[in-house]
Design an enzyme around this catalytic site. Structure first.
Site, short mmCIF file in Angstrom:
data_model
loop_
_atom_site.label_atom_id
_atom_site.label_comp_id
_atom_site.label_asym_id
_atom_site.label_seq_id
_atom_site.Cartn_x
_atom_site.Cartn_y
_atom_site.Cartn_z
N GLY A 207 0.82 -1.19 0.00
CA GLY A 207 0.00 0.00 0.00
C GLY A 207 0.86 1.25 0.00
CB CYS A 208 0.31 4.63 -1.33
SG CYS A 208 -1.37 4.93 -0.74
CE1 TYR A 209 -1.67 8.18 3.64
CE2 TYR A 209 -3.46 6.63 3.30
CZ TYR A 209 -3.01 7.93 3.38
OH TYR A 209 -3.87 8.97 3.19
CB ALA B 19 5.06 6.85 2.99
#
Lengths: 342, 342, 342, 342
Positions: B145-147, B150
């Site tokens: 996932g993108c979160y 990061a």
């Protein structure tokens, strides 16, 4: 073997953009990077998006630093390019991204820029009739202004085909990067977000004579231009809305055909399918131009609209496209045709 | 010889981004593009920035259409990938940009996604300890996932070095493209411009168990995560602000050293020089990650902040980076390290 | 009879905002407007949105100009308010929108501001326990910082009810107007649009001791604060995401009840219904505060989120609210409760 | 005694804006609020910025619900107002913020809207010659379109003074709220942020005949209008750039004088001092209009530029201004003249 390129004015937006593109250019090796007030600082602190060059340090803009390169890109305030170019010699390709060598008419130059005319160099808008031939093998290139790029590409096919009367009316919206990186109150984020505002209204914008020069050359007669630039709440992009009265007998089909013909073989210009309109987001970061054209029967006007990225096709991408031609490289080498969206 | 790749779900943001990158990838040839409700439409009408593919027409997402490719990227709503992957066979590299195969714990999956667990595939975050080895030669990749991308990159070095207590507190701001292209009132431009707002507060966001999984694996103990995502008025980017109490004896120098060591050889992660902080604009459109870390002595916390482009490193760029590893290509092939700024 | 008010520093964002509100305030007559570098210019050229005052001319910030008013608002750089206030005398209400008189601890002041402590004035955050009583009849008001306003209102009910451990972790996103109107490169529209970035990370932001002061007073013990401010691509607004570990035995219902009780009678604070979250756009231009709170069971943390307009409730609106109390006017006189949205 | 007002269509942007203004209107008491698909929902969930009305619940749009009010504001899709108005009776003031009763020419209506013409009501743009007289005491008001408001105010003084040829060329940039709250893919924040794009090019926009109607009435001859609307990355605001060839003998001074005369006594229109240009941010949330005009000698054109807030002066503020006139209240009652900036 790679061409060695220097960039004078590497801390500003035009300089940063030419570096962004040169990093990905397979035929170029990046040499000296210079600045004035920023000399001695790392590029990483000034242009944090150019990560592969983060540890490079800016040198002062001197002849010594710029010597020994095959190509020198000048991203300097207007009025400074002539002196630098003279000292570089005739075997170096000098690509001026400033205004100094764009205008042929010394009177226009002096009236709009308030300084003596430095001369005229081959004009770096390859899509204009005759422009490519003048660029091939040239050692000097005058990169067009961002607005004249958008406007000339939107309108010249209508003038080339004799479909438009010689009185053009143009409104263009530009992203704020067109105003540069020098901090001024009206360019603060707090001021520009949520706001549209015009400037240079009434014929005073310096890009006006350049548009007149380009369109008049194609039309074969003097074209007047009423040009209103506006500042839009976005960092990049120009949307140019251009129109002129249609010449007698012009039909919607004539207009469509003229544009299809003009752009059938242009690698960076896409005439959109009927019904689809340009958007600056679609060309963000790319050297592409999106164009659409319409004939308004009730008002009897040809309306041509173009979208470009002011920093890419409008400045640094156009500069590299012209450099490629001048050096005999494939015209599109290193230049993205795909925009960054959404 | 080029690898032939299909993209299922080519009309959405993840599908569009993987195509934007694949167009420039020297080792990939683009094959079938599929959609569901958009099958039959041209890509030019759906993704006008992908100009080289403008005339391609979307096909329906069926096994027949996807067959015969070396790689298939799945950009589908969660719950749909397993069925497609099964039919493609074991000799096709399937890269799932959805959530279906990210979580190891079936209970977590069912609690957060409300459907039966489909399994677990090698996890496409190469920078995590052990991740590259699991990706090499694999025929299945679960893109993070993108979160979690990061957040895991911001925090794992602190946990790997034993400097952070196992209670992480995270706030992340995401651009709106992370919410997808399906039109919903709260995602309208009129609503998001000028507004910051949180969502999924209090432990409910589906990316939370994925962060816990990643950080716990590195820490060697269960790490709890208090995660608050916020929607920011920008199209792209994630800024993740992550912190945890420091373990006893931790110094600012310990923290700096741990991050320098973790990222010394990572091609896409840049630990910024002290005093410089990440900005999402600096990594826009690139596969790069900018990270900075601090030790707040008064609060006794380690604070690590990362900036990524949610669609590039956070989705499609990470997918291609992992694909490169799985196929034995150079890890960075076709992936930009330079952001589009300003 | 109307109170006569002067504004020192009328060309900046805080000064402009106090004027925007005073124009609509039925109990105030606007007197002298002063600036320093901008003295002699018309307000219309500096603050074009304040149309009813467009022809007013800024005077220099001197005692003579400011004399003879009932209220003087100071929107000056920190360190300058004490000298002005002394000369105005004790019968004039001086409302300092700068930082000079907020902190009680001289050591904190000197550590964070690097200059001698000027003293402490009644603190203009009426919603804090005891604050209204101190403001009533006062001739001096220290307007809180914008971040401390957002953070204190989000968290104090949890501390007042004994539900939160004394270690708060806070991330706040602010619109760019919080950074003022002095032009700096990193505040250019080109830089901030499309970008989120942190600053003052690790405990260094000057608003940190003010938050600690407020929360500690309510908690009855020293509360540490780990505060990370971020700059968001919007002109106005603060979204503060605040959390702390829950004290033993705390339930979700305890948390909800504490906030309902704290804000039952506050005219400007709206505790949103469960399931709805604050958005800065909803409070734009208003003196309102939107708050929501959650208990994250898995992480055992209380999470409180507030949205304010940094210039209105966070600066000029809060200043006028406190002025109303000090003067014995209705607390909400002239203060909008409705935000400008979309 | 307060007038009692109902709002039909209270969940959309026009309905929300009229409520935002009515809340602060000292002569109005807010009665029924209606919606269709949103009936039964609280206003707080649909319009979270309207905090004083948060607990109000939307009722269905029926005659029963709307009966018993002195004023009914209609914010309905076009084609629905006539039926509602008929049932309300002649003693109720009906203010239609839709298009149904704006056009006098049935043929124009049918050509642009594709449905039978419902009639013509007094036109709610008080600044136009003769408009106030028609509004006084009227029980029906047709609120102008947002673009025709901006364009007519920019150009009519030039036509009234005989300074402009009857061929107007207009480009206008609008904030996205002008496109309404119904979610569509091209209106997503991800699509509009960072993008300018035109639509309805070539004479097809429905506001074109309304502009022609207004300008022709003033000019005393048929004025053609070439109108290009563009969507700008902001939530609110219209910047209209309007020009026409100057009639023979026109001077810059003639132009200035004509506008000074036209707007000398208008409470909501400010002709800016020479050298200052309108900005939409300066009029955000206000009923004000900023106008500037120039004569471009080289192109022989009059260029007039106006900035309004499309939802305030362009819709709901203009509606209330006209209501005030119709009811015999002070024209500016409850209407802000101050914009929200920055």
């Amino acid at each position: 073997m790679a061409v060695r390129a220097a960039v004078a004015g590497a801390s500003g937006y035009a300089g940063g953009e030419v570096l962004r593109l040169l990093i990905a250019h397979p035929g170029v090796e990046i040499g000296a990077l210079t600045g004035n007030s920023n000399a001695g600082q790392s590029l990483g602190s000034l242009q944090p998006h150019l990560m592969p060059l983060a540890d490079r340090v800016l040198e002062p803009t001197t002849t010594e630093v710029l010597a020994g390169h095959d190509v020198v890109f000048l991203a300097l305030p207007h009025g400074q390019s002539a002196a630098v170019a003279e000292q570089l010699g005739d075997d170096v390709l000098v690509v001026d991204m400033g205004a100094d060598f764009r205008l042929k008419d010394a009177g226009d130059w002096e009236r709009f820029y308030g300084s003596p005319h430095a001369g005229t160099w081959p004009y770096g808008l390859p899509e204009l009739p005759g422009a490519r031939a003048a660029l091939e093998g040239s050692k000097r290139i005058a990169v067009p202004g961002c607005y004249p790029t958008a406007v000339s590409l939107a309108l010249f096919p209508a003038y080339a085909a004799g479909l438009a009367e010689p009185e053009a009316v143009i409104t263009a919206a530009s992203g704020t990067s067109g105003a540069g990186k020098a901090p001024k109150p009206h360019l603060l984020g707090s001021e520009v977000m949520g706001s549209m505002s015009p400037y240079g209204v009434g014929g005073g914008h310096r890009h006006t004579p350049e548009m007149i020069q380009n369109l008049s050359a194609v039309a074969g007669e003097r074209v007047t231009v009423s040009f209103t630039p506006t500042l839009a709440p976005m960092a990049r992009g120009i949307l140019a809305t251009c129109s002129a009265k249609a010449t007698p007998g012009t039909t919607a089909q004539d207009v469509r055909t003229a544009y299809e013909k003009a752009y059938a073989d242009e690698p960076f210009v896409r005439l959109l399918p009927e019904g689809q309109w340009p958007a600056t987001a679609s060309v963000g970061g790319s050297n592409a131009v999106q164009i659409q054209v319409a004939y308004d029967e009730a008002a009897n006007r040809v309306i041509a609209i173009s979208a470009i990225d002011n920093l890419t096709k409008g400045t640094a991408g156009g500069a590299i496209q012209s450099m490629n031609i001048a050096l005999g490289l494939p015209e599109g080498l290193g230049l993205p045709l795909v925009g960054l969206a959404p």
